[in-house]
Design a protein around this motif. Structure first.
Motif, short mmCIF file in Angstrom:
data_model
loop_
_atom_site.label_atom_id
_atom_site.label_comp_id
_atom_site.label_asym_id
_atom_site.label_seq_id
_atom_site.Cartn_x
_atom_site.Cartn_y
_atom_site.Cartn_z
N GLU A 243 0.84 -1.19 0.00
CA GLU A 243 0.00 0.00 0.00
C GLU A 243 0.88 1.24 0.00
N LEU A 244 0.53 2.18 -0.86
CA LEU A 244 1.28 3.43 -0.98
C LEU A 244 0.31 4.60 -0.89
N GLU A 245 0.66 5.60 -0.09
CA GLU A 245 -0.11 6.83 -0.02
C GLU A 245 0.47 7.80 -1.04
N PHE A 246 -0.36 8.27 -1.97
CA PHE A 246 0.18 9.18 -2.99
C PHE A 246 -0.29 10.61 -2.75
N SER A 247 0.58 11.54 -3.11
CA SER A 247 0.29 12.97 -3.00
C SER A 247 0.83 13.66 -4.24
N ASN A 248 0.07 14.64 -4.73
CA ASN A 248 0.48 15.44 -5.89
C ASN A 248 0.87 16.83 -5.45
N PHE A 249 1.95 17.35 -6.06
CA PHE A 249 2.43 18.68 -5.73
C PHE A 249 2.70 19.46 -7.02
N ALA A 250 2.42 20.75 -6.97
CA ALA A 250 2.77 21.62 -8.09
C ALA A 250 4.27 21.91 -8.02
N VAL A 251 4.88 22.13 -9.18
CA VAL A 251 6.28 22.49 -9.26
C VAL A 251 6.35 24.00 -9.48
N ASP A 252 6.81 24.73 -8.49
CA ASP A 252 6.82 26.18 -8.56
C ASP A 252 7.66 26.66 -9.74
N GLY A 253 7.10 27.55 -10.53
CA GLY A 253 7.80 28.08 -11.70
C GLY A 253 7.70 27.20 -12.92
N ARG A 254 7.14 26.00 -12.76
CA ARG A 254 6.96 25.08 -13.90
C ARG A 254 5.52 24.58 -13.90
N PRO A 255 4.56 25.44 -14.27
CA PRO A 255 3.15 25.05 -14.19
C PRO A 255 2.79 23.87 -15.07
N GLU A 256 3.66 23.54 -16.03
CA GLU A 256 3.37 22.42 -16.91
C GLU A 256 3.76 21.07 -16.31
N LEU A 257 4.37 21.11 -15.10
CA LEU A 257 4.85 19.88 -14.46
C LEU A 257 4.14 19.65 -13.13
N GLY A 258 4.09 18.37 -12.73
CA GLY A 258 3.55 18.00 -11.43
C GLY A 258 4.42 16.92 -10.81
N LEU A 260 4.57 13.74 -8.32
CA LEU A 260 3.72 12.70 -7.74
C LEU A 260 4.59 11.80 -6.88
N VAL A 261 4.28 11.74 -5.58
CA VAL A 261 5.08 10.98 -4.62
C VAL A 261 4.22 9.87 -4.00
N TYR A 262 4.77 8.66 -3.97
CA TYR A 262 4.12 7.52 -3.34
C TYR A 262 4.89 7.16 -2.07
N ASN A 263 4.31 7.43 -0.91
CA ASN A 263 4.96 7.09 0.35
C ASN A 263 4.45 5.74 0.85
N PRO A 264 5.35 4.87 1.31
CA PRO A 264 4.90 3.59 1.88
C PRO A 264 3.91 3.84 3.02
N ALA A 265 2.82 3.07 3.03
CA ALA A 265 1.79 3.28 4.05
C ALA A 265 2.14 2.65 5.38
N SER A 266 3.21 1.88 5.43
CA SER A 266 3.63 1.26 6.68
C SER A 266 5.14 1.16 6.72
N ALA A 267 5.67 1.02 7.94
CA ALA A 267 7.11 0.88 8.10
C ALA A 267 7.61 -0.41 7.45
N GLU A 268 6.79 -1.44 7.50
CA GLU A 268 7.17 -2.72 6.88
C GLU A 268 7.33 -2.57 5.37
N THR A 269 6.37 -1.88 4.75
CA THR A 269 6.46 -1.66 3.30
C THR A 269 7.69 -0.83 2.96
N ALA A 270 7.97 0.17 3.78
CA ALA A 270 9.15 1.01 3.54
C ALA A 270 10.42 0.19 3.58
N GLU A 271 10.52 -0.74 4.53
CA GLU A 271 11.71 -1.58 4.64
C GLU A 271 11.84 -2.52 3.45
#
Length: 282
Positions: A243-258, A260-271
């Motif tokens: 399981e991955l928690e995803f978040s989208n962020f704008a890239v300042d100064g580059r409105p044409e880009l985004g 996208l980060v997938y963070n592990p939803a648990s410490a076990e997944t991260a390991e």
């Protein structure tokens, strides 16, 4: 007295003050104008008008706060004539019309080394940078081992929608492919429309409609969705179900880009991701 008068004029005519400030900072020689004897630095008003293909009188009135509100077309011409950056162009529209300019799509094929270092600073979180038409232009090692190794794909194939609807391995990795596909198409439609990229995505939409009846049906539904954050479940051939928690962020100064980060939803997944990344690193 004169200084107070200038400050008063600038306060009541922010558009004129901004235009004047941009104009006097430009080098006439760089634009092919003769320097000669000039009373003030920068370009003359008539030179800006010439570069912007508008009447010198009309441009003068704009700087003086006369003549009413300019049109979007006039502001666009002036932005070109003054060689404004994208943030400066947006500021010009806000001052002149009280709103940002309408979206216009700009193709992006690469990122700066600084942006790549941002991705690489997240070794255990798959992260990518994508365009408004969902072409992947940068990724980190975690994204390559967990999601897709984009380096093994031709540049034109590094599109999230194309991968989603034409790659059997990626399809099999989705725990609920139909729900994911519906969400992806709806979010893609919203992103492309927001960026003014309707013409740019036409070929991709036609192509995917031919090869995937499922995509064609989803596209006809005309759904739109936001995609700021959420939870993604993937069946990875080596990691199993993660399981991955995803978040989208704008890239300042580059409105044409985004970003996208997938963070592990648990410490076990991260390991588990950390171990896989380490094992795949030469």
């Amino acid at each position: 007295m004169t200084d107070r008068l200038v400050m008063s004029i600038d306060a009541s005519n922010a558009l004129g003050a901004f235009l004047r400030d941009r104009r006097v900072k430009l080098d006439p020689v760089a634009f092919g104008f003769k320097v000669g004897r000039r009373r003030t630095p920068g370009l003359r008003r008539e030179e800006v008008a010439q570069r912007s293909n508008i009447s010198p009188t009309w441009y003068t009135w704009l700087e003086q706060g006369r003549g009413g509100a300019p049109s979007a077309d006039v502001l666009d011409r002036i932005a070109t004539g003054l060689m404004l950056t994208e943030p400066e162009r947006e500021h010009l529209f806000i001052l002149g019309l009280g709103r940002p300019p309408e979206a216009r799509y700009r193709r992006a094929d690469e990122v700066t080394p600084r942006l790549q270092r941002v991705l690489d600073a997240m070794p255990n979180s798959p992260a990518i940078i994508k365009t408004a038409t969902w072409d992947v232009v940068a990724w980190n090692k975690a994204a390559a081992v967990v999601l897709t190794d984009y380096s093994k794909l031709a540049r034109e194939q590094r599109n999230i929608l194309r991968i989603m609807f034409s790659n059997a391995r990626v399809r099999a990795a989705q725990e609920d492919w139909r729900s994911v596909a519906r969400f992806v198409v709806a979010a893609f439609r919203a992103d492309a429309a927001r960026a003014g990229a309707g013409a740019e995505i036409a070929h991709l939409v036609d192509e995917l409609s031919r090869i995937s009846p499922e995509f064609e049906a989803l596209w006809r539904d005309n759904d739109v969705a936001g995609q700021s954050e959420g939870l993604k479940r993937i069946r990875h051939p080596e990691l199993g179900l993660i399981e991955l928690e995803f978040s989208n962020f704008a890239v300042d100064g580059r409105p044409e880009l985004g970003l996208l980060v997938y963070n592990p939803a648990s410490a076990e997944t991260a390991e588990r991701i950390k171990a896989l990344v380490a094992a795949s690193t030469p």
